[in-house]
Design an enzyme around this catalytic site. Structure first.
Site, short mmCIF file in Angstrom:
data_model
loop_
_atom_site.label_atom_id
_atom_site.label_comp_id
_atom_site.label_asym_id
_atom_site.label_seq_id
_atom_site.Cartn_x
_atom_site.Cartn_y
_atom_site.Cartn_z
N HIS A 254 27.62 29.35 -52.15
CA HIS A 254 28.63 29.96 -51.28
C HIS A 254 27.97 30.73 -50.13
CE1 HIS A 254 27.88 34.01 -52.95
NE2 HIS A 254 27.82 33.44 -54.15
N CYS B 219 24.73 33.03 -58.71
CA CYS B 219 25.10 31.93 -57.83
C CYS B 219 24.06 31.78 -56.72
CB CYS B 219 26.48 32.17 -57.24
SG CYS B 219 27.80 32.12 -58.50
#
Length: 218
Positions: free
Chosen positions: A168, A184
């Site tokens: 992301h 992440c």
């Protein structure tokens, strides 16, 4: 040639000593001609005095890259803080990334299960319980420039199951090159937008373990 060696060839600055390659992130200071530690405070200072740019090595660029994987495959080398998008002709587009705060705790082969533009961020229950700031977003934080997921999110699936990991964007671009996230993979918003435009749902994602040279396809 190993992935690590391929990446080293692509760097515009002198090769990092082997004993430093596995240490905390370092960047090459052209003024002192030395590798310097790149912690969160120095990272933000560097970013602010270099026209809001991360170090050259962590900016998007095309590099030589030898792999058996087909074009369109994403290969993540968390140890070196790079994400490669394989291209035809022995090249790849390389992006700088930020990874998990405690290093890179997972590896394997997954796929892009879905993608979103300016995604909603919903903090996990554990974060809601311990973080008062996260509590107000227990029902989901709308997408926008302050959203932790940034401009785009690519959701990683194993089979039909969401792994809870994402690639992301981030509203904190000075953190690229550091171990900062909750597990992440984060890119600058411009970079995740570029990556999003080049791939499709179903794309293969390979997450390498520490010691990326062991990856047999490279």
């Amino acid at each position: 040639m190993t992935l690590a060696a391929t990446a080293a060839l692509a760097l515009p600055t002198p090769a990092m000593p082997a004993q430093q390659a596995m240490a905390k992130t370092q960047i090459y200071d052209p003024k002192s001609r030395k590798w310097v530690n790149y912690d969160s405070r120095k990272a933000r200072e560097y970013y602010n005095r270099n026209k809001k740019q991360p170090p050259e090595a962590f900016r998007m660029q095309v590099v030589k890259f030898r792999t058996a994987e087909k074009a369109g495959t994403i290969i993540i080398d968390g140890n070196q803080h790079y994400l490669y998008l394989v291209q035809p002709g022995g090249t790849a587009i390389r992006y700088g990334i930020g990874v998990g705060r405690d290093g890179f705790g997972w590896a394997g082969r997954v796929r892009i299960g879905r993608m979103a533009e300016w995604p909603t961020w919903t903090p996990p229950a554990e974060m809601v319980a311990r973080d008062e700031k996260a509590r107000k977003w227990a029902g989901g934080m709308p997408g926008g420039p302050d959203n932790p997921l940034g401009a785009r999110a690519l959701y990683l699936y194993e089979g039909d199951q969401d792994t809870i990991y994402r690639i992301h964007g981030t509203p904190e671009p000075w953190t690229i090159g550091l171990d900062v996230s909750s597990g992440c993979i984060r890119l600058r918003n411009d970079d995740i937008t570029d990556l999003h435009s080049r791939i499709e749902v179903g794309a293969k994602v390979i997450v390498l373990m520490q010691g990326a040279a062991l990856y047999k396809g490279v």
